[in-house]
Design a protein around this motif. Structure first.
Motif, PDB file in Angstrom:
ATOM      1  N   UNK A 166       0.786  -1.227   0.000  1.00  0.00           N
ATOM      2  CA  UNK A 166       0.000   0.000   0.000  1.00  0.00           C
ATOM      3  C   UNK A 166       0.817   1.275   0.000  1.00  0.00           C
ATOM      4  N   UNK A 167       0.123   2.393   0.098  1.00  0.00           N
ATOM      5  CA  UNK A 167       0.741   3.725   0.048  1.00  0.00           C
ATOM      6  C   UNK A 167       1.072   4.218   1.448  1.00  0.00           C
ATOM      7  N   UNK A 168       2.268   4.764   1.607  1.00  0.00           N
ATOM      8  CA  UNK A 168       2.705   5.251   2.914  1.00  0.00           C
ATOM      9  C   UNK A 168       1.768   6.326   3.457  1.00  0.00           C
ATOM     10  N   UNK A 169       1.661   6.345   4.799  1.00  0.00           N
ATOM     11  CA  UNK A 169       0.900   7.410   5.440  1.00  0.00           C
ATOM     12  C   UNK A 169       1.572   8.765   5.249  1.00  0.00           C
ATOM     13  N   UNK A 170       2.885   8.776   5.344  1.00  0.00           N
ATOM     14  CA  UNK A 170       3.612  10.047   5.284  1.00  0.00           C
ATOM     15  C   UNK A 170       4.890   9.897   4.471  1.00  0.00           C
ATOM     16  N   UNK A 171       5.395  11.032   3.995  1.00  0.00           N
ATOM     17  CA  UNK A 171       6.658  11.051   3.260  1.00  0.00           C
ATOM     18  C   UNK A 171       7.834  10.982   4.238  1.00  0.00           C
ATOM     19  N   UNK A 172       9.024  10.697   3.705  1.00  0.00           N
ATOM     20  CA  UNK A 172      10.218  10.597   4.546  1.00  0.00           C
ATOM     21  C   UNK A 172      10.500  11.872   5.333  1.00  0.00           C
ATOM     22  N   UNK A 173      10.145  13.033   4.747  1.00  0.00           N
ATOM     23  CA  UNK A 173      10.474  14.300   5.420  1.00  0.00           C
ATOM     24  C   UNK A 173       9.562  14.591   6.616  1.00  0.00           C
ATOM     25  N   UNK A 174       8.688  13.648   6.949  1.00  0.00           N
ATOM     26  CA  UNK A 174       7.866  13.785   8.165  1.00  0.00           C
ATOM     27  C   UNK A 174       8.644  13.315   9.384  1.00  0.00           C
ATOM     28  N   UNK A 175       9.839  12.793   9.163  1.00  0.00           N
ATOM     29  CA  UNK A 175      10.657  12.299  10.268  1.00  0.00           C
ATOM     30  C   UNK A 175      10.834  13.360  11.360  1.00  0.00           C
ATOM     31  N   UNK A 176      11.180  14.588  10.951  1.00  0.00           N
ATOM     32  CA  UNK A 176      11.458  15.643  11.935  1.00  0.00           C
ATOM     33  C   UNK A 176      10.218  16.040  12.743  1.00  0.00           C
ATOM     34  N   UNK A 177       9.047  16.285  12.096  1.00  0.00           N
ATOM     35  CA  UNK A 177       7.867  16.598  12.902  1.00  0.00           C
ATOM     36  C   UNK A 177       7.471  15.488  13.869  1.00  0.00           C
ATOM     37  N   UNK A 178       7.658  14.235  13.446  1.00  0.00           N
ATOM     38  CA  UNK A 178       7.344  13.122  14.345  1.00  0.00           C
ATOM     39  C   UNK A 178       8.291  13.139  15.542  1.00  0.00           C
ATOM     40  N   UNK A 179       9.583  13.269  15.268  1.00  0.00           N
ATOM     41  CA  UNK A 179      10.596  13.216  16.316  1.00  0.00           C
ATOM     42  C   UNK A 179      10.557  14.445  17.221  1.00  0.00           C
ATOM     43  N   UNK A 180      10.526  15.647  16.613  1.00  0.00           N
ATOM     44  CA  UNK A 180      10.702  16.877  17.378  1.00  0.00           C
ATOM     45  C   UNK A 180       9.406  17.409  17.993  1.00  0.00           C
ATOM     46  N   UNK A 181       8.309  17.320  17.261  1.00  0.00           N
ATOM     47  CA  UNK A 181       7.054  17.892  17.738  1.00  0.00           C
ATOM     48  C   UNK A 181       6.200  16.847  18.463  1.00  0.00           C
ATOM     49  N   UNK A 182       5.782  15.815  17.710  1.00  0.00           N
ATOM     50  CA  UNK A 182       4.885  14.823  18.300  1.00  0.00           C
ATOM     51  C   UNK A 182       5.510  14.111  19.492  1.00  0.00           C
ATOM     52  N   UNK A 183       6.771  13.689  19.352  1.00  0.00           N
ATOM     53  CA  UNK A 183       7.400  12.923  20.417  1.00  0.00           C
ATOM     54  C   UNK A 183       8.101  13.823  21.438  1.00  0.00           C
ATOM     55  N   UNK A 184       9.156  14.519  21.055  1.00  0.00           N
ATOM     56  CA  UNK A 184       9.952  15.280  22.026  1.00  0.00           C
ATOM     57  C   UNK A 184       9.148  16.366  22.738  1.00  0.00           C
ATOM     58  N   UNK A 185       8.520  17.273  21.963  1.00  0.00           N
ATOM     59  CA  UNK A 185       7.825  18.407  22.565  1.00  0.00           C
ATOM     60  C   UNK A 185       6.396  18.081  22.990  1.00  0.00           C
ATOM     61  N   UNK A 186       5.875  16.949  22.492  1.00  0.00           N
ATOM     62  CA  UNK A 186       4.513  16.575  22.815  1.00  0.00           C
ATOM     63  C   UNK A 186       4.439  15.465  23.828  1.00  0.00           C
ATOM     64  N   UNK A 187       4.472  14.226  23.367  1.00  0.00           N
ATOM     65  CA  UNK A 187       4.189  13.071  24.222  1.00  0.00           C
ATOM     66  C   UNK A 187       5.274  12.777  25.254  1.00  0.00           C
ATOM     67  N   UNK A 188       6.534  13.029  24.920  1.00  0.00           N
ATOM     68  CA  UNK A 188       7.602  12.843  25.915  1.00  0.00           C
ATOM     69  C   UNK A 188       7.478  13.909  27.000  1.00  0.00           C
ATOM     70  N   UNK A 189       7.208  15.138  26.594  1.00  0.00           N
ATOM     71  CA  UNK A 189       7.149  16.252  27.549  1.00  0.00           C
ATOM     72  C   UNK A 189       6.036  16.094  28.575  1.00  0.00           C
ATOM     73  N   UNK A 190       4.935  15.450  28.191  1.00  0.00           N
ATOM     74  CA  UNK A 190       3.821  15.285  29.139  1.00  0.00           C
ATOM     75  C   UNK A 190       3.873  13.951  29.873  1.00  0.00           C
ATOM     76  N   UNK A 191       4.930  13.173  29.665  1.00  0.00           N
ATOM     77  CA  UNK A 191       5.102  11.944  30.420  1.00  0.00           C
ATOM     78  C   UNK A 191       4.371  10.736  29.872  1.00  0.00           C
ATOM     79  N   UNK A 192       3.972  10.791  28.597  1.00  0.00           N
ATOM     80  CA  UNK A 192       3.261   9.659  27.999  1.00  0.00           C
ATOM     81  C   UNK A 192       4.206   8.712  27.271  1.00  0.00           C
TER      82      UNK A 192
END
Length: 360
Positions: A92-118
């Motif tokens: 099938x077709x990917x959910x996201x392009x390779x350049x989504x790596x940074x938003x996943x790592x920096x925003x969703x994970x580091x500044x989002x879910x890691x920061x709130x303890x999830x």
């Protein structure tokens, strides 16, 4: 270790806003589609606290609808290990392009879910390592068990929030909930003289209540409310007698702020003009000058005047929108961090004034 129960991305997406309500720091990063995709994928591959498996951005952006629909353990295990190999094929077709790596790592994970303890992050890997390093906290992952519903789900979410969200995050959430609770009967405010008023429901009233009950008690020696208005310039409280006693003439048709406080403790009373910001309307240079015209006309020395903008918290849309326009020499105060105060010092305003009129 066996994989967690399979859960669809749609269920994850539905539950994230319940787990992270309005007021959660960087809430957008924690509840948007990218966050749902990351949490779904972590559960899908078993990257949960206590397991010897970790999530990397590649697991998320290479996921497809076809792969996500394969709920059997064999398919999930194969994807978890295979995705790290360059030649691994995903249907099938990917959910996201390779350049989504940074938003996943920096925003969703580091500044989002890691920061709130999830989400937990491995700290034993070099920053340059490409190896996966993230796991869901066990208590967080458990909130997405499809078998957990109704009252049981509500209790589990409440327990997670109480245990993992920071004090400031919980304060922000409490403010939002208080505003929601007051939608029917309004917001009851107790003045320094113990009189009460009921304000119209809404976030501005919640902030005004805290300015009167919390800010004034902490930062003023002998506080009094001279003026309180609501949207539409409605006069809720106006103490002409007290204002006249200290030489201030309040005229309702003038360009007045949301609140006027007085500190009657010092020999020379301090007048504090307050703008309450839920979405807009901060103490700008123009507003400050308009207030000074009023006090100049009353003969008040400018050293007896202070200007404050009150916000819900630094994550609120109103703060982000207006903080850049705050007047120099004014102050800002956050309901969610009530013991602190921001001083917009312009190089001319003396710190001695701050020490003299505001208790630290």
């Amino acid at each position: 270790m066996s994989l967690p129960p399979y859960v669809s991305r749609s269920i994850v997406s539905e539950r994230l806003p319940l787990i992270f309500p309005e007021g959660t720091p960087n809430r957008t990063y924690c509840i948007r589609e990218l966050a749902a995709s990351a949490v779904f994928t972590a559960i899908y591959i078993g990257a949960v606290e206590g397991a010897a498996r970790y999530l990397g951005p590649v697991h998320v952006y290479r996921m497809t609808e076809q792969q996500a629909a394969l709920a059997d353990s064999g398919s999930r295990e194969a994807y978890a290990a295979g995705i790290l190999k360059k030649k691994f094929r995903v249907p099938g077709e990917r959910w996201y392009a390779d350049n989504t790596r940074e938003p996943i790592r920096d925003e969703t994970l580091r500044d989002g879910l890691v920061a709130v303890g999830a989400v937990l992050r491995r700290e034993d890997l070099p920053t340059t390592s490409g190896l996966p390093r993230y796991q869901l906290k066990g208590s967080f992952a458990g909130l997405f068990d499809p078998a957990l519903e109704g009252e049981g789900l509500e209790k589990a979410i409440a327990n997670f929030q109480a245990t993992h969200l920071s004090k400031s995050a919980l304060a922000r959430i409490s403010i939002i909930l208080a505003g929601a609770a007051g939608k029917e009967g309004g917001v009851l405010v107790t003045f320094p003289n113990k009189e009460t008023r009921t304000l119209a429901p809404g976030p501005s009233s919640i902030i005004s209540k805290d300015v009167i009950e919390v800010f004034s008690a902490h930062f003023l020696d002998k506080p009094a409310v001279l003026w309180l208005s609501e949207s539409g310039n409605k006069v809720v409280a106006k103490d002409d007698k007290l204002a006249a006693a200290i030489g201030l003439k309040i005229e309702a048709d003038k360009n007045l702020p949301d609140l006027i406080l007085a500190d009657l403790g010092p020999a020379d009373p301090l007048i504090v003009f307050v703008e309450v910001v839920a979405t807009d309307g901060a103490m700008t240079k123009r507003r400050k000058e308009a207030m000074l015209e009023l006090t100049d006309a009353a003969g008040f020395p400018r050293t007896q005047i202070a200007f404050l903008t009150a916000y819900q918290d630094r994550e609120s849309a109103g703060f982000k929108k207006t903080v850049a326009g705050l007047a120099w020499g004014s102050f800002a105060w956050l309901v969610s961090e009530p013991k602190g105060i921001i001083h917009m010092r312009d190089g001319e305003t003396s710190f001695r004034l701050l020490d003299a009129v505001i208790k630290t």
